[in-house]
Design a protein around this motif. Sequence first.
Motif, PDB file in Angstrom:
ATOM      1  N   GLU A  11      33.918  -2.279   2.192  1.00  0.00           N
ATOM      2  CA  GLU A  11      34.090  -1.434   1.008  1.00  0.00           C
ATOM      3  C   GLU A  11      35.580  -1.364   0.685  1.00  0.00           C
ATOM      4  OE1 GLU A  11      32.541   2.362   2.009  1.00  0.00           O
ATOM      5  OE2 GLU A  11      30.579   1.594   2.623  1.00  0.00           O
ATOM      6  N   ALA A  12      35.897  -1.348  -0.608  1.00  0.00           N
ATOM      7  CA  ALA A  12      37.295  -1.220  -1.012  1.00  0.00           C
ATOM      8  C   ALA A  12      37.811   0.157  -0.602  1.00  0.00           C
ATOM      9  CB  ALA A  12      37.416  -1.414  -2.518  1.00  0.00           C
ATOM     10  N   LEU A  66      32.850  -8.439  -0.020  1.00  0.00           N
ATOM     11  CA  LEU A  66      33.457  -7.313  -0.727  1.00  0.00           C
ATOM     12  C   LEU A  66      33.257  -7.476  -2.230  1.00  0.00           C
ATOM     13  CD1 LEU A  66      35.272  -4.756  -0.641  1.00  0.00           C
ATOM     14  CD2 LEU A  66      37.238  -6.298  -0.842  1.00  0.00           C
ATOM     15  N   GLU A  67      32.511  -6.531  -2.794  1.00  0.00           N
ATOM     16  CA  GLU A  67      32.290  -6.476  -4.249  1.00  0.00           C
ATOM     17  C   GLU A  67      31.810  -7.815  -4.807  1.00  0.00           C
ATOM     18  OE1 GLU A  67      36.039  -5.097  -5.717  1.00  0.00           O
ATOM     19  OE2 GLU A  67      35.663  -3.008  -5.132  1.00  0.00           O
TER      20      GLU A  67
END
Length: 236
Positions: A11-12, A66-67
Amino acid sequence: MAANEIRLDAEARTEFGKGAARRIRRDHKIPAVLYGHGTDPVHLTLPGHETMLALKNPNAILTIVLEGGENLALAKDVQRDPIKPVIDHVDLVIVRRGEKVTVDVVVHVEGEAAPETNVIVENGTLSVEADAMSIPESLTVSVEGLEAGSQVLAKDVELPSGVSLAADEELLVVNVTQQISEEEMEAELAEAEAEAGIEHEESDEEAAEREAAEGEEGEGDGESEGSDDEGDSDKE
């Protein structure tokens, strides 16, 4: 996916500082940073349990998701809590398939050396260069039948195909020495302590033995004196 490649959903991370890091760890997650190959550092959060399992092999290739995007990465630095069995922070460096990387690989010793010898592992890891997707989990050194005085240097360690030595060839990895007796060990320890000026208080047992020895010496002196007196009487 390579055998040692593991996917981690990240997660960022937008909050920074000690307080934010503590909150992340309370949620059983790990703060991390991902960088390399000319990219800007990306601050992220990793799942705690999965990451700890993945990093049991320090050279595991991690697929950081990630994303919607993915990056292959190696753990460059792992900061662990000095007391608790948790990870405080991880630095991840981006790698590419087919890229050569330099890593430290654990050395495992197998076999039995000759009788009455000690096998001393002087260096438990060895620096090697390998394809990022083919990093060996460990290197094996056999000491089977080796006599006292034998040494295994870095250049003597058998490496898998495609892996080359990055460490000094003359680096001592394993040393086989002559086993010493308990008496020799105690004598060496006593000598070292004497040189260092270390003194030990006499134990009750040692005091009793010393007094008994002194008593025996005293009795021997008394008997000798008595014999001399008797000899003198005969002369008179």
